[in-house]
Design an enzyme around this catalytic site. Structure first.
Site, PDB file in Angstrom:
ATOM      1  N   ASP A 406       0.836  -1.203   0.000  1.00  0.00           N
ATOM      2  CA  ASP A 406       0.000   0.000   0.000  1.00  0.00           C
ATOM      3  C   ASP A 406       0.874   1.259   0.000  1.00  0.00           C
ATOM      4  O   ASP A 406       2.093   1.196   0.184  1.00  0.00           O
ATOM      5  CB  ASP A 406      -0.909  -0.035   1.233  1.00  0.00           C
ATOM      6  CG  ASP A 406      -1.978   1.049   1.184  1.00  0.00           C
ATOM      7  OD1 ASP A 406      -2.343   1.481   0.074  1.00  0.00           O
ATOM      8  OD2 ASP A 406      -2.431   1.483   2.267  1.00  0.00           O
ATOM      9  N   GLU A 409       2.414   4.941  -4.167  1.00  0.00           N
ATOM     10  CA  GLU A 409       2.411   5.873  -5.321  1.00  0.00           C
ATOM     11  C   GLU A 409       3.776   6.530  -5.501  1.00  0.00           C
ATOM     12  O   GLU A 409       4.094   6.826  -6.648  1.00  0.00           O
ATOM     13  CB  GLU A 409       1.302   6.915  -5.121  1.00  0.00           C
ATOM     14  CG  GLU A 409      -0.094   6.316  -5.189  1.00  0.00           C
ATOM     15  CD  GLU A 409      -0.439   5.441  -3.989  1.00  0.00           C
ATOM     16  OE1 GLU A 409       0.065   5.736  -2.892  1.00  0.00           O
ATOM     17  OE2 GLU A 409      -1.193   4.479  -4.152  1.00  0.00           O
ATOM     18  N   ASP A 484      -9.010   3.933  -2.210  1.00  0.00           N
ATOM     19  CA  ASP A 484      -9.915   4.402  -1.154  1.00  0.00           C
ATOM     20  C   ASP A 484     -11.192   5.005  -1.729  1.00  0.00           C
ATOM     21  O   ASP A 484     -11.361   6.230  -1.779  1.00  0.00           O
ATOM     22  CB  ASP A 484      -9.189   5.423  -0.271  1.00  0.00           C
ATOM     23  CG  ASP A 484      -8.055   4.770   0.501  1.00  0.00           C
ATOM     24  OD1 ASP A 484      -8.002   3.523   0.541  1.00  0.00           O
ATOM     25  OD2 ASP A 484      -7.220   5.494   1.060  1.00  0.00           O
TER      26      ASP A 484
HETATM   27  C1  GLC Z   1      -4.691   3.508   2.848  1.00  0.00           C
HETATM   28  C2  GLC Z   1      -5.229   2.296   2.124  1.00  0.00           C
HETATM   29  C3  GLC Z   1      -6.297   1.654   2.947  1.00  0.00           C
HETATM   30  C4  GLC Z   1      -5.741   1.293   4.311  1.00  0.00           C
HETATM   31  C5  GLC Z   1      -5.166   2.526   4.992  1.00  0.00           C
HETATM   32  C6  GLC Z   1      -4.474   2.195   6.302  1.00  0.00           C
HETATM   33  O1  GLC Z   1      -5.661   4.481   2.934  1.00  0.00           O
HETATM   34  O2  GLC Z   1      -5.692   2.601   0.848  1.00  0.00           O
HETATM   35  O3  GLC Z   1      -6.822   0.528   2.286  1.00  0.00           O
HETATM   36  O4  GLC Z   1      -6.731   0.730   5.105  1.00  0.00           O
HETATM   37  O5  GLC Z   1      -4.234   3.159   4.135  1.00  0.00           O
HETATM   38  O6  GLC Z   1      -3.419   1.344   6.098  1.00  0.00           O
END
Ligand code: GLC
Length: 804
Positions: A406, A409, A484
């Protein structure tokens, strides 16, 4: 867009103020095999015919080319296609059996034609290929009735015509239909003109932009803030061939583990351990199937990657083992930000091994993410990737099976544009370039590092990774999700159009956060989203921190029952879903398919992104609007059966079907032979038994059925079970032939239940491989008008016949 700061805006000089110069006339030409170099003033264009339907164009303003290295492209050893090149004073003609490229000399403009000499795609006469400083742009003529699709994950509708887009991987929560860019960059698109398609892959990782006739209705263009003119032209004309070729070029999704196709449950965060255990038990107690539970950032010690919070997860290995005993796999999140902390071994080892991003003066780049100040691995460096990969030993040893990449980017809370400054240096596999070039590939390189690292520890296991950011070809390492999203109906609609577009761009393993990540869905919205989830390759529920519960049972008893049945449908369909994913891994054709992929010449499907195909034979028309209890469906030509009522419909029509809250409209192509299985609570709870085949009659049709152990790479060595299923109908009989199986995998002994639907009369006799079977082995259901035959499933060929 407004969120991009001045620095980025400056990079992208608006066309109005620009000093664009287009490529000029051709001075000389050099031909060497399938490679043609064209010289025009100081500029040089390289044209290479890689295959009879694939041409690569590279151009340099001053004759200097950068090192030819792409993180996307995996196939470079093309065998020489059959082709010819000839010249006239006006043009150079490069021809194969599929494409004819006319390079006009005065000025240099490219015209792509089909073998009949009909123009398919041509440079804009005035602009062609052009440069302005570091910027590059390619302009093409836009016929009135040409439509554009692709570019992977883009918010809003799937049809790109008349709109413009940018590529700059960005973390933008609760995005809306007009939010652009988002998390991923796939600069690949289709042009479709009266049923004839071509594809263009602009392999340039800099900030890039695409204008599909927004600026001017008779022109479209694409370009970037730096790098080279470097694109691939796919001649098609069938969009499926284009996608197959594109994924041959950039690589396909490896076959995922079967368990990753089960239902997956996530939230930010299930913590502590007792909460994870009670979640798991609730699934089993309530008999709602589930395969995967995710641990979001709170499993770690102060968000330090590769650590566990000892208080909340005192013995992860034991917890994971216990959960495995209940049939659950655990997936954990990993973010790129490594907390700056001299008592944290991952940080100190990374610092000592010099794996973090730095400014040109050698100072480390430090940015803020969840843990506070962080250093960021330079995933474009082989040694940094190796270091990152080695760090997975602890998680693998604890029994973690899924790796969720995650914030890649990369997202940096206090960075300019919320990311790494543009002048930060990257190793770029030895080329040493700036963030401007490496930004859009950062996430994909992170997944490569993760994949290769975990692969070292699990050499014969299929891996499951999930990523938010990616670049073209990212499917080689990881599944992806659409980031998100929000608990809004328009985001449900976009879950369809975005997933379809991602599939159309080479990544078949895609899904959205079911129920919406941010916000509170109504019971109705949640159920509708879950229903869609059955037919998205990734089926994962997720929810933001501090949000109310969004598990399948969180919306009252009525919806709990409906939601259970929805997930049960996913599990019964697993053999069909798995087969569709096998196909995607072999051909690049995604399981979740836009209508246009199968019916490019049907005008009814131009821009259609509210219904879609799943696999070869199912048509899905999810309910995407509040309060709706019916759904309009455009049936393609041919005959189609309503999955629920088994009523036959003639295609080529628009119909309205009932869609009460407990039903997602699904249609089955006449001729389909759909494999299903018994209900299980997790994908490998018990071997498939019985294997059920539902035969939807047509004059003659066939399908390939595939099965293997679902988890290892043994299938690569031939350990699979593959069989042809063929059905035929004549006046007095219905026949299903099963071929000998190929491959060495032998499913455990089981029954085969074959159900023939739309059978108006009871057969007089039923034969299996020529021997009549007794009525204890088959039944006729007068009300459902179906015949079910129950036999032993064997690896040898057999023939089932219903005779009247
Ligand atoms: C980001 C991710 C989300 C995750 C959050 C906390 O917003 O896109 O899916 O729950 O981070 O890690």
């Amino acid at each position: 867009m407004a969120r991009l700061s001045l620095m980025l805006t400056l990079l992208v000089v608006s066309a109005a103020h620009a000093q664009w110069s287009s490529i000029q006339s051709v001075d000389s030409v050099a031909i060497a095999g399938n490679h043609i170099s064209v010289y025009a003033g100081r500029s040089v264009v390289h044209v290479t015919m890689l295959a009879e339907d694939l041409v690569r164009i590279r151009a340099s303003r001053n004759g200097q080319f950068v090192v030819d290295k792409s993180v996307a492209v995996v196939k470079t050893d093309w065998s020489l296609p059959s082709m010819s090149v000839d010249q006239t004073p006006a043009d150079i003609n490069v021809k194969s059996s599929k494409v004819w490229l006319r390079i006009k000399k005065q000025p240099l403009r490219l015209v792509f034609m089909n073998a009949k000499g009909e123009v398919v795609n041509e440079d804009d006469p005035a602009k062609g290929m052009a440069w302005d400083g570091e910027e590059i742009r390619i302009s093409k003529k836009k016929p009135d009735d040409e439509f554009y699709y692709g570019l992977g994950e883009k918010a809003g509708v799937m049809n790109r015509t008349g709109k413009s887009y940018t590529m700059w991987n960005s973390d933008i929560p609760a995005y809306r239909a007009d939010t652009d860019p988002l998390y991923q960059t796939v600069p690949f698109f289709f042009g479709i003109h009266r049923g004839t398609a071509y594809g263009i892959f602009f392999d340039n990782s800099y900030w890039s932009s695409f204008d599909f006739g927004k600026e001017s209705p008779d022109r479209y263009s694409f370009g970037a803030a730096g790098g080279e003119i470097n694109y691939y032209f796919f001649a098609g004309p069938d969009p499926k061939n284009i996608l197959a070729r594109f994924t041959e070029l950039v690589g396909r999704m490896p076959l995922p583990p079967r368990w990753s196709l089960g239902y997956q449950q996530c939230r930010w965060s299930y913590s502590p351990e007792s909460r994870v255990r009670s979640l798991a038990s609730t699934f089993r107690k309530k008999k709602i199937p589930c395969d995967v539970i995710y641990l979001d950032i709170d499993y770690m010690e102060g968000y330090r990657i590769f650590t566990w919070n000892k208080k909340n997860f005192p013995d992860p290995k034991r917890m994971i083992k216990d959960l495995a005993g209940q049939g659950f796999k655990i997936a954990v999140i990993v973010d790129p930000g490594i907390k700056v902390d001299s008592s944290y071994a991952v940080f100190t080892s990374g610092r000592d091994k010099d794996v973090f991003l730095k400014y040109p003066d050698g100072a480390p780049f430090i940015g803020t993410v969840w843990p506070g100040n962080c250093a960021f691995p330079d995933f474009s460096s082989p040694s940094a990737r190796k270091w990152w990969g080695e760090n997975f030993s602890g998680l693998v040893d604890a029994g973690v099976k899924g790796f969720w990449n995650d914030m890649n980017e990369p997202s940096v809370f206090d960075g300019p544009n919320k990311t790494v400054p543009l002048h930060v240096l990257h190793a770029d596999d030895g080329l040493n370039t700036l963030h401007t070039k490496n930004h859009n590939t950062y996430g994909m390189q992170m997944t490569k590092a993760t994949y290769d690292g975990v692969r070292n520890f699990l050499p014969n296991e299929r891996l499951f990774l999930l990523t938010r950011a990616s670049y073209a070809g990212g499917q080689r390492y990881s599944a992806a999700w659409t980031g998100d999203n929000a608990s809004r109906w328009d985001n449900l609609e976009m879950a369809v159009s975005m997933s379809l577009s991602v599939g159309l761009s080479g990544q078949p393993f895609i899904g959205s956060d079911i129920g919406g990540f941010i916000g509170v869905p109504s019971a109705e919205l949640f159920t509708r989203w879950l229903q869609l989830g059955v037919f998205t390759p990734l089926m994962r529920g997720h929810s933001v921190i501090n949000s109310p519960d969004k598990e399948p049972w969180s919306f009252g008893p009525r919806h709990e029952k409906i939601n259970r049945e929805v997930i049960e449908l996913r599990y019964k369909l697993l053999p069909y879903i798995y087969n569709s994913m096998v196909q995607a891994s072999q051909s690049g054709i995604p399981a979740m398919r836009p209508m246009l992929l199968e019916y490019p010449d049907d005008a009814a499907f131009v821009g259609e992104d509210t219904q879609f195909l799943f696999g070869d034979d199912l048509l899905i028309a999810p309910v995407l609007w509040p309060g709706d209890t019916t759904r309009e469906v455009q049936l393609p030509k041919g005959n189609w059966y309503d999955f629920w009522t088994e009523t036959k419909f003639e295609g080529g029509k628009r119909i309205v079907v009932p869609a009460p809250i407990d039903r997602i409209p699904v249609f089955v192509r006449a001729g389909a032979i759909v494999p299903t299985q018994q209900l299980v609570q997790y994908s490998d709870q018990s071997p498939i038994n019985p294997l059920s085949l539902t035969v939807y009659p047509a004059q003659v049709s066939s399908a390939v059925y595939y099965e293997d152990d679902g988890k290892t790479l043994d299938f690569e060595k031939g350990v699979y079970f593959q069989r042809d299923h063929k059905q035929t109908r004549s006046d007095d009989r219905l026949t299903l032939e099963l071929s000998n199986s190929r491959g060495t995998y032998v499913p455990s002994p089981r029954s085969l239940h074959v159900r023939f639907v739309d059978v108006p009369f009871r057969p007089s006799k039923v034969f299996v491989s020529g021997t009549e079977i007794g009525s204890n082995q088959w039944t006729y259901d007068r009300v459902a008008r179906s015949v079910t035959v129950r036999v032993k499933d064997t690896v040898a060929s057999s023939r089932l016949e219903l005779v009247w």
